[in-house]
Design a protein around this motif. Sequence first.
Motif, PDB file in Angstrom:
ATOM      1  N   TYR A 154      71.437  88.314  50.419  1.00 28.91           N
ATOM      2  CA  TYR A 154      72.657  87.987  51.152  1.00 28.91           C
ATOM      3  C   TYR A 154      72.921  89.050  52.217  1.00 28.91           C
ATOM      4  O   TYR A 154      72.846  90.254  51.944  1.00 28.91           O
ATOM      5  CB  TYR A 154      73.839  87.899  50.197  1.00 28.91           C
ATOM      6  N   TYR A 155      73.233  88.576  53.415  1.00 27.57           N
ATOM      7  CA  TYR A 155      73.512  89.446  54.551  1.00 27.57           C
ATOM      8  C   TYR A 155      74.905  89.167  55.085  1.00 27.57           C
ATOM      9  O   TYR A 155      75.316  88.003  55.159  1.00 27.57           O
ATOM     10  CB  TYR A 155      72.521  89.198  55.687  1.00 27.57           C
ATOM     11  N   CYS A 156      75.588  90.209  55.486  1.00 26.78           N
ATOM     12  CA  CYS A 156      76.805  89.981  56.251  1.00 26.78           C
ATOM     13  C   CYS A 156      76.522  90.304  57.709  1.00 26.78           C
ATOM     14  O   CYS A 156      75.637  91.116  58.035  1.00 26.78           O
ATOM     15  CB  CYS A 156      77.982  90.790  55.715  1.00 26.78           C
ATOM     16  N   SER A 163      73.153  82.189  63.128  1.00 26.82           N
ATOM     17  CA  SER A 163      72.838  83.617  63.037  1.00 26.82           C
ATOM     18  C   SER A 163      72.768  84.264  64.407  1.00 26.82           C
ATOM     19  O   SER A 163      73.145  85.436  64.566  1.00 26.82           O
ATOM     20  CB  SER A 163      71.530  83.815  62.274  1.00 26.82           C
ATOM     21  N   TYR A 164      72.337  83.507  65.431  1.00 24.98           N
ATOM     22  CA  TYR A 164      72.208  84.104  66.754  1.00 24.98           C
ATOM     23  C   TYR A 164      73.557  84.418  67.394  1.00 24.98           C
ATOM     24  O   TYR A 164      73.629  85.112  68.408  1.00 24.98           O
ATOM     25  CB  TYR A 164      71.385  83.214  67.686  1.00 24.98           C
ATOM     26  N   GLU A 165      74.621  83.914  66.811  1.00 22.66           N
ATOM     27  CA  GLU A 165      75.954  84.173  67.359  1.00 22.66           C
ATOM     28  C   GLU A 165      76.517  85.519  66.885  1.00 22.66           C
ATOM     29  O   GLU A 165      77.580  85.933  67.354  1.00 22.66           O
ATOM     30  CB  GLU A 165      76.914  83.055  66.936  1.00 22.66           C
ATOM     31  N   TYR A 166      75.821  86.172  65.998  1.00 23.03           N
ATOM     32  CA  TYR A 166      76.287  87.447  65.460  1.00 23.03           C
ATOM     33  C   TYR A 166      75.427  88.583  65.988  1.00 23.03           C
ATOM     34  O   TYR A 166      74.204  88.478  66.005  1.00 23.03           O
ATOM     35  CB  TYR A 166      76.238  87.437  63.938  1.00 23.03           C
ATOM     36  N   GLY A 167      76.061  89.670  66.368  1.00 28.00           N
ATOM     37  CA  GLY A 167      75.327  90.781  66.946  1.00 28.00           C
ATOM     38  C   GLY A 167      75.109  91.954  66.005  1.00 28.00           C
ATOM     39  O   GLY A 167      74.266  92.810  66.275  1.00 28.00           O
ATOM     40  N   TYR A 168      75.839  91.989  64.926  1.00 23.65           N
ATOM     41  CA  TYR A 168      75.752  93.113  63.991  1.00 23.65           C
ATOM     42  C   TYR A 168      75.403  92.581  62.609  1.00 23.65           C
ATOM     43  O   TYR A 168      75.994  91.594  62.150  1.00 23.65           O
ATOM     44  CB  TYR A 168      77.072  93.879  63.936  1.00 23.65           C
ATOM     45  N   TRP A 169      74.480  93.264  61.955  1.00 21.02           N
ATOM     46  CA  TRP A 169      73.987  92.818  60.655  1.00 21.02           C
ATOM     47  C   TRP A 169      73.899  93.985  59.681  1.00 21.02           C
ATOM     48  O   TRP A 169      73.597  95.116  60.071  1.00 21.02           O
ATOM     49  CB  TRP A 169      72.597  92.197  60.786  1.00 21.02           C
TER      50      TRP A 169
END
Length: 126
Positions: A94-96, A110-116
């Motif tokens: 699981y990733y936030c 997922s491509y809409e998020y810049g920080y993982w």
Amino acid sequence: QVQLVESGGGLVQAGGSLRLSCAASGRTFSRYAVGWFRQTPGKEREFVASISGIGGILDYIDSVKGRFTIFRDGAKNTVYLQMNSLTAEDTAVYYCAARLSDGTRRYRNSYEYGYWGQGTQVTVSS
């Protein structure tokens, strides 16, 4: 910059519960939408749940509705994913993820998020 650190994963029996945490450092986290994704070997990363910035709009995939709850603790700069009634199908890393948000829309890709974050393993034994 926002740094994300997940925790709370582990091994649990089917029907059990886990609470994942996504702690953020850096800028004011309340302005960020946060999403939880999961991934199993050989499969694409799958959206699970999200909470928008400011307005707190919630979004879940159908398979976790009624079992998972995403919520935010602003004082702790942390977003949680409470997972109940777990099944073997919930086993994954699981990733936030986070991105700036005006609080008016949901983000499922997922491509809409810049920080993982680095990910945390959840294993549900049947």
